[in-house]
Design a protein around this motif. Sequence first.
Motif, PDB file in Angstrom:
ATOM      1  N   GLN A  83       0.869  -1.172   0.000  1.00 58.08           N
ATOM      2  CA  GLN A  83       0.000   0.000   0.000  1.00 58.08           C
ATOM      3  C   GLN A  83       0.906   1.222   0.000  1.00 58.08           C
ATOM      4  O   GLN A  83       1.576   1.524   0.991  1.00 58.08           O
ATOM      5  N   HIS A  91      -9.282   0.715   1.192  1.00 54.97           N
ATOM      6  CA  HIS A  91      -8.207   0.774   0.203  1.00 54.97           C
ATOM      7  C   HIS A  91      -7.098  -0.217   0.540  1.00 54.97           C
ATOM      8  O   HIS A  91      -6.554  -0.889  -0.342  1.00 54.97           O
ATOM      9  N   CYS A  95      -5.809  -3.606  -1.783  1.00 54.30           N
ATOM     10  CA  CYS A  95      -4.462  -3.804  -2.315  1.00 54.30           C
ATOM     11  C   CYS A  95      -4.154  -5.287  -2.512  1.00 54.30           C
ATOM     12  O   CYS A  95      -3.297  -5.648  -3.322  1.00 54.30           O
ATOM     13  N   ILE A 185     -14.072   2.837  -4.225  1.00 62.22           N
ATOM     14  CA  ILE A 185     -12.986   3.538  -4.905  1.00 62.22           C
ATOM     15  C   ILE A 185     -13.497   4.180  -6.192  1.00 62.22           C
ATOM     16  O   ILE A 185     -13.236   5.359  -6.471  1.00 62.22           O
ATOM     17  N   LYS A 190     -15.953   8.342   0.377  1.00 58.55           N
ATOM     18  CA  LYS A 190     -15.018   8.455   1.483  1.00 58.55           C
ATOM     19  C   LYS A 190     -15.728   8.894   2.755  1.00 58.55           C
ATOM     20  O   LYS A 190     -16.813   9.475   2.705  1.00 58.55           O
ATOM     21  N   TYR A 195     -11.199   5.862   2.401  1.00 61.30           N
ATOM     22  CA  TYR A 195     -12.108   4.782   2.008  1.00 61.30           C
ATOM     23  C   TYR A 195     -12.200   3.786   3.169  1.00 61.30           C
ATOM     24  O   TYR A 195     -11.189   3.180   3.551  1.00 61.30           O
TER      25      TYR A 195
END
Length: 333
Positions: A83, A91, A95, A185, A190, A195
Amino acid sequence: MKIIVPMAGRGSRLRPHTLTVPKPLVPVAGKPIVQRLVEDITKVCGEPVDEIAFIIGDFGDQVEKDLIAVAEGLGAKGSIYHQEEALGTAHAILCAKDSLQGNVVVAFADTLFRADFTLDSSADGIIWVNQIDDPSAFGVVKLNEQNVITDFVEKPVEFVSDLAIIGIYYFKDGAYLKNELQYLIDNDIKEKGEYQLTNALENMKQKGTKFVPGKVNEWLDCGNYKATVYTNQRVLEHIKNENIVDASLKNEGSKIIEPCFIGKNVVLKNATIGPHVSIGDNSMIENSTITNTIIQTNTTITDSTLNNSMIGNFVKISNNAQELSIGDYNEIN
């Protein structure tokens, strides 16, 4: 079963101990926090874990090798994802999107737990919680009469529930979770500039996913040094019947008050150690009394009395009597 471990943060609240290693690799009772976490999850999964994926920052090649070894030590494939920017929990998990398939446990690597249940993999989803006295600083869940989660409430100002979310989640369908995270995303959804996993959980719940609580017996935090020292104490109590004093110990007139963890090639001279002390490899304690303390590797302590302390690697301490939080490569006289 797959375990996904987001651990890209450096752990600023645990400095100076995280200046040289990421927080999940700080040892508790002789093992890195993240290793104890995935071992404990594996025990309650009730089925083989075939992959453990770690989401990290720029921690270097050696950290990656160490994490792969942790996974392989549990009979699982180890995967590393990066990340690059801290953009929130959703988020971070995304990843590792290539590993989000099938049954998945997501576990944030700053907490340990004790539980006596076996995970019910037939459930849509499980959110592990712990009953606490003051839930105002945590995300909590509300339940209905069928023991199904009806609401997620972040840091409630007024009391709504005392079941705090501890940061470990089970999802029956990892691909479904991946799609919901990607939706956040793609649509730039948000909360407080990041996120958040809780937004994905709420969307899944609205679509009919039934989340149930997984209640643990004990939740242990490793957020700062005092919490980590306390966690070390509790873990030592849980594993005290295991052989946690290495046979290479050279004991010259010292007393060990169990439970203690003592690593390889440790030398004790005229010292009193314990209870609740962890000493890393190649360390020496002489003419000192040490209680309720974590001491990492290659450290020398002489003529000192330490309690409720956390000492790093390659440290030298002499003629001290106090509580200390000392990072690597320091010297105190």
